[in-house]
Design a protein around this motif. Structure first.
Motif, short mmCIF file in Angstrom:
data_model
loop_
_atom_site.label_atom_id
_atom_site.label_comp_id
_atom_site.label_asym_id
_atom_site.label_seq_id
_atom_site.Cartn_x
_atom_site.Cartn_y
_atom_site.Cartn_z
N GLY A 9 0.58 -0.80 -0.21
CA GLY A 9 0.23 0.13 -0.18
C GLY A 9 0.75 1.07 -0.07
N THR A 10 -0.17 1.80 0.92
CA THR A 10 1.27 3.23 0.73
C THR A 10 2.97 3.30 0.95
OG1 THR A 10 -1.01 4.33 2.22
CG2 THR A 10 1.28 5.89 2.38
N GLY A 11 3.50 2.67 1.62
CA GLY A 11 4.86 2.39 2.33
C GLY A 11 5.36 3.98 3.38
N SER A 12 4.39 4.31 4.30
CA SER A 12 4.74 4.72 5.60
C SER A 12 6.01 4.44 6.35
CB SER A 12 4.22 5.87 5.72
OG SER A 12 3.13 4.51 6.61
N ASN A 13 5.90 3.47 6.41
CA ASN A 13 6.71 2.01 7.58
C ASN A 13 7.77 1.31 6.05
OD1 ASN A 13 5.47 1.27 9.77
ND2 ASN A 13 3.33 1.24 8.42
N PHE A 14 7.92 1.77 5.28
CA PHE A 14 8.44 1.58 4.44
C PHE A 14 9.75 2.85 4.46
CE2 PHE A 14 10.70 2.57 -0.10
CZ PHE A 14 11.61 1.33 -0.21
N ALA A 86 5.99 -4.70 5.69
CA ALA A 86 5.23 -3.57 6.30
C ALA A 86 4.06 -3.24 5.35
CB ALA A 86 6.42 -2.48 5.77
N GLY A 87 2.47 -3.60 5.88
CA GLY A 87 1.41 -3.71 5.23
C GLY A 87 1.37 -4.89 3.88
N MET A 89 -0.73 -6.92 2.46
CA MET A 89 -2.46 -8.31 2.83
C MET A 89 -1.96 -9.25 1.91
SD MET A 89 -2.76 -5.66 5.07
CE MET A 89 -2.89 -4.11 5.13
N ASN A 106 6.41 -9.36 10.99
CA ASN A 106 5.12 -7.85 10.35
C ASN A 106 4.88 -7.26 11.96
OD1 ASN A 106 2.94 -7.88 9.02
ND2 ASN A 106 2.03 -8.99 10.80
N HIS A 108 1.76 -5.34 13.45
CA HIS A 108 0.74 -5.23 12.68
C HIS A 108 -0.64 -3.90 14.34
CE1 HIS A 108 -4.15 -6.85 12.13
NE2 HIS A 108 -4.05 -6.81 12.88
N PRO A 109 -1.42 -3.41 12.98
CA PRO A 109 -2.21 -2.04 13.86
C PRO A 109 -2.83 -2.54 14.91
CG PRO A 109 -3.13 -2.35 11.66
CD PRO A 109 -1.80 -3.33 11.84
N GLY A 117 -6.72 -9.48 11.03
CA GLY A 117 -7.32 -8.36 9.62
C GLY A 117 -6.28 -7.64 9.30
N ASP A 144 -1.95 -13.39 10.78
CA ASP A 144 -2.21 -12.45 12.27
C ASP A 144 -1.44 -12.72 14.11
OD1 ASP A 144 -1.54 -10.80 11.01
OD2 ASP A 144 -3.62 -9.35 10.94
N HIS A 170 0.12 5.44 13.74
CA HIS A 170 1.29 5.28 12.65
C HIS A 170 3.07 5.49 12.51
CE1 HIS A 170 -1.20 2.66 9.27
NE2 HIS A 170 -2.05 4.27 8.93
N GLU A 173 4.01 2.88 14.96
CA GLU A 173 4.51 2.10 14.16
C GLU A 173 5.97 2.68 13.73
OE1 GLU A 173 1.15 -0.08 11.84
OE2 GLU A 173 1.67 0.96 11.44
C1 GAR Z 1 -0.04 -0.42 8.61
O1 GAR Z 1 -0.31 -0.33 9.98
C2 GAR Z 1 0.58 -1.73 9.24
O2 GAR Z 1 0.62 -1.84 10.55
C3 GAR Z 1 -0.57 -2.22 9.50
O3 GAR Z 1 -0.99 -1.66 7.03
C4 GAR Z 1 -0.47 -1.20 7.18
C5 GAR Z 1 0.29 -0.25 6.54
O4 GAR Z 1 0.59 1.31 6.45
N1 GAR Z 1 -1.10 -4.13 8.60
C6 GAR Z 1 -1.29 -5.26 8.92
O5 GAR Z 1 -2.76 -4.43 8.65
C7 GAR Z 1 -1.67 -6.27 8.49
N2 GAR Z 1 -2.24 -6.52 9.30
P1 GAR Z 1 1.74 1.72 5.38
O6 GAR Z 1 1.35 1.00 4.39
O7 GAR Z 1 1.69 2.99 5.08
O8 GAR Z 1 3.00 1.55 5.91
#
Ligand code: GAR
Length: 197
Positions: A9-14, A86-87, A89, A106, A108-109, A117, A144, A170, A173
């Motif tokens: 997804g967005t990749g803010s954790n990346f 990191a996100g 899914m 992993n 998980h929030p 989920g 999870d 976030h 995280e």
């Molecule tokens: C994060 O909040 C991560 O913990 C979550 O997806 C988001 C990704 O955000 N992961 C899950 O829900 C895994 N089950 P990001 O793309 O901005 O890093």
């Protein structure tokens, strides 16, 4: 430590991991981004950092095993030692779990086992609980469910909107993921040293 980040997804954790490495807080190099969504924003982030990308659509493969075999080939090519989700899914199957046993982590929030989920932040907020949090855990074949390494509670304030709560989750995280990974890599390195002596 040569790592691959898996994201959808967005990749803010990346980006938090990239920053921690640049600031010398995480002794690792991101050798590869593995992504399963061709439109994901995380791809742009990796491009900007000149980090190699493998983006494959699982629906283009006859089976999950065939998809993961191709991912595995890329991991071998880039000499990946550790996988950081990191996100991402998607469940990880035996094709990757077996060669990377205890080397897939992993974030998980939620405070697992509560709210597993894909919509955990919203699920906790809607449930009206007074706190949720973040879990960092090893991956197994379940959703999870792998062994928990670290958890950090995040309160849900009476004044919170979904947006303010999400933002705080976030932020937590982004701080704890690099910190916990660094600890794991350091411990791994010192155990390796001990076994050589
Ligand atoms: C994060 O909040 C991560 O913990 C979550 O997806 C988001 C990704 O955000 N992961 C899950 O829900 C895994 N089950 P990001 O793309 O901005 O890093």
């Amino acid at each position: 430590m040569k790592i691959a980040v898996f994201a959808s997804g967005t990749g803010s954790n990346f980006t938090a991991l990239v920053q921690a490495i640049k600031q010398g807080q995480l002794a690792a190099t991101i050798e590869l981004l593995v992504c399963d969504q061709p439109d994901a924003l995380v791809l742009k982030r990796a491009e900007a950092e000149r980090i190699p990308i493998v983006c494959l659509k699982p629906s283009d493969f006859a089976t999950k095993t065939a998809y993961e075999e191709q991912v595995k080939e890329a991991l071998i090519l880039h000499e990946i030692e550790f996988i950081v989700l990191a996100g991402y899914m998607r469940l990880i199957g035996p094709t990757l779990l077996e060669p990377y046993k205890n080397r897939i982590i992993n974030i998980h929030p939620s405070l697992l086992p509560a709210f597993p989920g894909r919509t955990s932040i919203a699920d906790a907020f809607d449930a009206g609980v007074s706190e949720s949090g973040i879990t960092i855990h090893y991956i197994d074949e379940g959703i999870d469910t792998g062994p928990i390494i670290y958890q950090k509670a995040v309160p849900i304030l009476k004044t919170d909107t979904f947006a303010t709560f999400t933002k705080r989750m976030h932020a937590v995280e982004h701080t704890i993921y690099p910190m916990v990974l660094e600890k794991i890599f350091q411990e791994g390195a010192s155990n390796e040293k001990k076994s050589l002596n």
